[in-house]
Design a protein around this motif. Structure first.
Motif, mmCIF file in Angstrom:
data_model
loop_
_atom_site.group_PDB
_atom_site.id
_atom_site.type_symbol
_atom_site.label_atom_id
_atom_site.label_comp_id
_atom_site.label_asym_id
_atom_site.label_seq_id
_atom_site.Cartn_x
_atom_site.Cartn_y
_atom_site.Cartn_z
ATOM 1 N N PRO A 19 -5.293 8.782 7.654
ATOM 2 C CA PRO A 19 -4.140 8.805 6.744
ATOM 3 C C PRO A 19 -4.455 8.063 5.447
ATOM 4 C CG PRO A 19 -3.518 8.053 8.938
ATOM 5 C CD PRO A 19 -4.999 8.114 8.908
ATOM 6 N N SER A 20 -3.702 8.343 4.415
ATOM 7 C CA SER A 20 -3.923 7.744 3.098
ATOM 8 C C SER A 20 -3.990 6.223 3.164
ATOM 9 C CB SER A 20 -2.801 8.146 2.139
ATOM 10 O OG SER A 20 -2.710 9.530 2.028
ATOM 11 N N ARG A 21 -3.090 5.619 3.905
ATOM 12 C CA ARG A 21 -3.075 4.153 3.951
ATOM 13 C C ARG A 21 -4.325 3.611 4.618
ATOM 14 N NH1 ARG A 21 1.062 1.644 7.973
ATOM 15 N NH2 ARG A 21 1.848 0.988 5.980
ATOM 16 N N VAL B 269 0.919 10.304 -0.975
ATOM 17 C CA VAL B 269 1.254 10.229 0.448
ATOM 18 C C VAL B 269 1.001 11.597 1.070
ATOM 19 C CG1 VAL B 269 3.085 9.786 2.120
ATOM 20 C CG2 VAL B 269 2.980 8.460 0.015
ATOM 21 N N TYR C 266 -7.311 0.947 3.010
ATOM 22 C CA TYR C 266 -7.898 -0.221 3.664
ATOM 23 C C TYR C 266 -9.410 -0.070 3.802
ATOM 24 C CZ TYR C 266 -3.130 -1.625 4.695
ATOM 25 O OH TYR C 266 -1.821 -1.998 4.577
ATOM 26 N N LEU D 234 0.983 4.207 -2.876
ATOM 27 C CA LEU D 234 0.760 5.618 -2.560
ATOM 28 C C LEU D 234 1.927 6.481 -3.032
ATOM 29 C CD1 LEU D 234 -0.815 5.293 0.984
ATOM 30 C CD2 LEU D 234 -1.946 6.148 -1.072
ATOM 31 N N ARG D 235 3.144 5.982 -2.832
ATOM 32 C CA ARG D 235 4.325 6.718 -3.301
ATOM 33 C C ARG D 235 4.321 6.831 -4.825
ATOM 34 N NH1 ARG D 235 6.900 4.506 1.072
ATOM 35 N NH2 ARG D 235 7.540 2.628 -0.023
ATOM 36 N N VAL E 84 0.833 -1.198 0.000
ATOM 37 C CA VAL E 84 0.000 0.000 0.000
ATOM 38 C C VAL E 84 0.872 1.255 0.000
ATOM 39 C CG1 VAL E 84 -1.676 1.334 1.342
ATOM 40 C CG2 VAL E 84 -2.000 -1.118 1.031
ATOM 41 N N ASP E 85 1.892 1.266 0.832
ATOM 42 C CA ASP E 85 2.778 2.434 0.881
ATOM 43 C C ASP E 85 3.482 2.663 -0.456
ATOM 44 O OD1 ASP E 85 2.158 3.112 3.496
ATOM 45 O OD2 ASP E 85 3.713 1.801 4.317
ATOM 46 N N GLU E 86 3.890 1.582 -1.116
ATOM 47 C CA GLU E 86 4.542 1.706 -2.424
ATOM 48 C C GLU E 86 3.574 2.270 -3.461
ATOM 49 O OE1 GLU E 86 6.535 -1.833 -3.760
ATOM 50 O OE2 GLU E 86 7.263 -2.232 -1.737
#
Length: 67
Positions: free
Chosen positions: A20-22, A12, A26, A6-7, A2-4
């Motif tokens: 938060p975005s993450r 982000v 979800y 968003l980046r 998920v973080d990848e």
């Protein structure tokens, strides 16, 4: 993963938010699993087991706008 994503999408957040975005990612994924309960219901399902922990309490409109 998920973080990848968003980046890669340059999505982000630059400041700390209640949602938060993450967490929104979800929420959207869980909303696909429970389409009949709406965003507030999905939020309750996601946070139901976190009794005793500080959890954000976003309004229905905040959850809809977050997506």
């Amino acid at each position: 993963m998920v973080d990848e994503a968003l980046r890669a999408a340059r999505a982000v957040q630059s400041r700390l938010r209640d949602l938060p975005s993450r967490v929104v990612i979800y929420l959207i994924l869980a909303a696909c699993l429970f389409p009949e309960v709406g965003y507030p219901g999905v939020w309750r399902k996601l946070t139901g087991a976190l009794v005793g922990l500080p959890v954000a309490a976003p309004t229905a409109s905040a959850l809809a706008q977050a997506r």
